[in-house]
Design an enzyme around this catalytic site. Structure first.
Site, short mmCIF file in Angstrom:
data_model
loop_
_atom_site.label_atom_id
_atom_site.label_comp_id
_atom_site.label_asym_id
_atom_site.label_seq_id
_atom_site.Cartn_x
_atom_site.Cartn_y
_atom_site.Cartn_z
N TYR A 77 -8.98 5.68 7.84
CA TYR A 77 -9.13 6.04 9.25
C TYR A 77 -10.14 7.18 9.31
CZ TYR A 77 -4.75 3.48 10.23
OH TYR A 77 -3.77 2.52 10.36
N TYR A 82 4.08 6.89 9.75
CA TYR A 82 3.25 5.73 9.41
C TYR A 82 4.08 4.64 8.73
CZ TYR A 82 -0.97 3.13 8.38
OH TYR A 82 -1.94 2.16 8.35
N PRO A 136 -3.80 0.87 18.90
CA PRO A 136 -3.58 0.36 17.54
C PRO A 136 -3.70 1.40 16.43
CG PRO A 136 -5.72 -0.32 18.35
CD PRO A 136 -5.03 0.34 19.50
N HIS A 182 0.84 -1.20 0.00
CA HIS A 182 0.00 0.00 0.00
C HIS A 182 0.87 1.25 0.00
CE1 HIS A 182 -4.21 -1.54 1.35
NE2 HIS A 182 -3.69 -2.26 0.38
N LYS A 200 1.38 0.38 15.05
CA LYS A 200 2.79 0.33 15.44
C LYS A 200 3.16 -0.85 16.33
CE LYS A 200 4.29 3.75 13.19
NZ LYS A 200 4.12 3.06 11.91
C1 PHB Z 1 -5.79 -4.09 11.16
O1 PHB Z 1 -5.87 -4.38 9.96
O2 PHB Z 1 -6.11 -4.92 12.04
C2 PHB Z 1 -5.28 -2.76 11.55
C3 PHB Z 1 -4.84 -1.89 10.57
C4 PHB Z 1 -4.39 -0.64 10.91
C5 PHB Z 1 -4.39 -0.24 12.23
C6 PHB Z 1 -4.82 -1.11 13.22
C7 PHB Z 1 -5.28 -2.37 12.88
O3 PHB Z 1 -3.96 1.00 12.55
#
Ligand code: PHB
Ligand code: APR
Length: 394
Positions: A201, A385, A293, A72, A297
């Site tokens: 997000y 990120y 989460p 990605h 990280k």
């Molecule tokens: C996930 O795919 O479980 C996931 C992806 C990004 C995040 C947290 C969890 O920031």
């Protein structure tokens, strides 16, 4: 039994460290409390930084990741009905992340360890580290009703947040830094096509939402819920309705729903212990630190700890550089705290807090707008990120 490095815990930290050490000709034994099936049954995160991808390649455990993982080059932030693309590649000089589930990383590492013939003791009870402050530490554990002893040069505590390694260090030798957030993430896994090609997000007045994926046919979605919420109160239908309500219309319209394969609630916490070592025992990954989460990280920090400990141990065994051992914690903590800061910040700007008044709400929205409206702001988000660089061990 005797080994060079005794590893407590067969999560991603323990298995990756074990693989790197094994490839370098350093003997390890992993002692794990659970069965392999239990370890593989845990659904965790799925975004790998470039540094972790490189480390898995270095360990030779990359065949399936490179074939099936999704590269990605960006992700989206959604707020105020808008969708803003964060172009990771352009903003970081070509870096990207790899979408590949932690469960799959663990599966690949377990297979590689088995193929290498390295020893792992699963379903071991009552694991205890001893003599960490001496030159000859050891572990004890129980298996099939008998107590066993594993002598070693060093102990790696890779046993997660609830593990025994950190708890075996006298409280007065550790400083704890902690923040518990007043909400959790309700997550579901479903065999549906992703709503968008990239992760989204979303900040919404009903609360945060995240659209993630494991593959082109498997999705992982999350919604922020109060800390005391019960997963039994969330039918699949209720989850999908709530997720749709928090997404911009252009996404909500395209959301494909389906039965959940897994559904669970995870609390959000920031946690660090200092130092990350006690004599000849080193804390690695979740055993030493937890991040919420939001910045993806957790797993990546485990990988950078592993990289640091591996580089140090290799130099200790090959070049006799034992003075490096005492630097482990200091080197790790510099990167840990930067990831703690980013995870805390992403959490702060994207979630609804129960005590948020009108003023702080405007500030939160303005902060988002300021960062995405400036290239410098977008670059700051992007470079964190994709992951800050690992420190070289000289
Ligand atoms: C996930 O795919 O479980 C996931 C992806 C990004 C995040 C947290 C969890 O920031
Ligand atoms: N004895 C032996 N093994 C133990 C003990 C114990 N007392 N306590 C815990 N373990 C095992 C757990 O069963 C687990 O398999 O240690 C392992 C720790 O694995 P994780 O919790 O996955 O931690 P870690 O390997 O550091 O992985 C990094 O990053 O994204 C986050 O939480 C996510 O798991 C991920 C972590």
């Amino acid at each position: 039994m005797k080994t060079q490095v005794a590893i407590i815990g067969a999560g991603p930290s323990g298995l990756l460290l074990g693989q790197l050490l094994h490839n370098a000709g350093i003997d390890t034994v992993i002692i794990e409390r659970q069965t392999p099936e239990y370890v593989l049954g845990r659904i965790r995160a799925g975004v790998l930084e470039q540094g972790m991808v490189d480390l898995l390649r270095q360990a030779g455990v990359n065949r399936r990741m490179d074939a099936e993982g999704l590269v990605h080059g960006g992700f989206e932030l959604a707020f105020d009905g808008r969708r803003v693309h964060i172009d990771l590649k352009t903003l970081t000089g070509g870096k990207s992340v790899m979408i590949y589930g932690q469960t799959e990383v663990t599966r690949d590492l377990m297979a590689a360890r088995e193929a290498a013939g390295a020893r792992t003791i699963y379903a071991a009870d009552n694991v205890r580290p001893h003599g960490m402050k001496t030159d000859a530490p050891w572990l004890t554990y129980e298996k099939d009703g008998q107590t066993h002893r594993l002598d070693c040069d060093y102990i790696a505590g890779c046993d997660g947040f609830h593990g025994v390694a950190r708890q075996s260090i006298p409280a007065e030798s550790l400083k704890v830094f902690e923040r518990v957030y007043p909400f959790g993430w309700l997550g579901i896994l479903a065999d549906t096509p992703p709503v968008s090609e990239e992760l989204v997000y979303a900040n919404h007045e009903r609360g945060f939402a995240l659209c993630s994926m494991r593959s082109p046919t498997r999705t992982r979605y999350y919604v922020q819920v109060p800390a005391d919420e019960k997963v039994e109160d969330w039918s699949d239908a209720r989850f999908w309705d709530e997720l749709k309500a928090r997404l911009p219309d252009s996404l909500a319209r395209n959301l494909v729903t389906g039965p959940s394969i897994e559904k669970s609630i995870a609390p959000l916490r920031s946690f660090v212990v200092e130092p990350m070592q006690y004599g000849r025992m080193f804390l690695v990954g979740d055993a030493a630190h937890i991040v919420p989460p939001t910045g993806a990280k957790g797993l990546n920090l485990a990988a950078s700890d592993v990289s640091t400990l591996f580089d140090i141990l290799r130099k200790v065994y090959r070049e006799g550089r034992s003075e490096l051992l005492e630097q482990y914690s200091r080197i790790c903590l510099r990167r840990v705290w930067k990831a703690e800061r980013f995870s805390w910040w992403m959490t702060s700007i994207l979630h609804r807090f129960p005590d948020t008044d009108a003023f702080s709400q405007r500030l939160q929205q303005t902060e988002l707008e300021y960062f995405v409206g400036s290239e410098a702001g977008r670059r700051t988000i992007a470079e964190n990120y994709v992951g800050l660089p690992y420190e070289a061990i000289e």
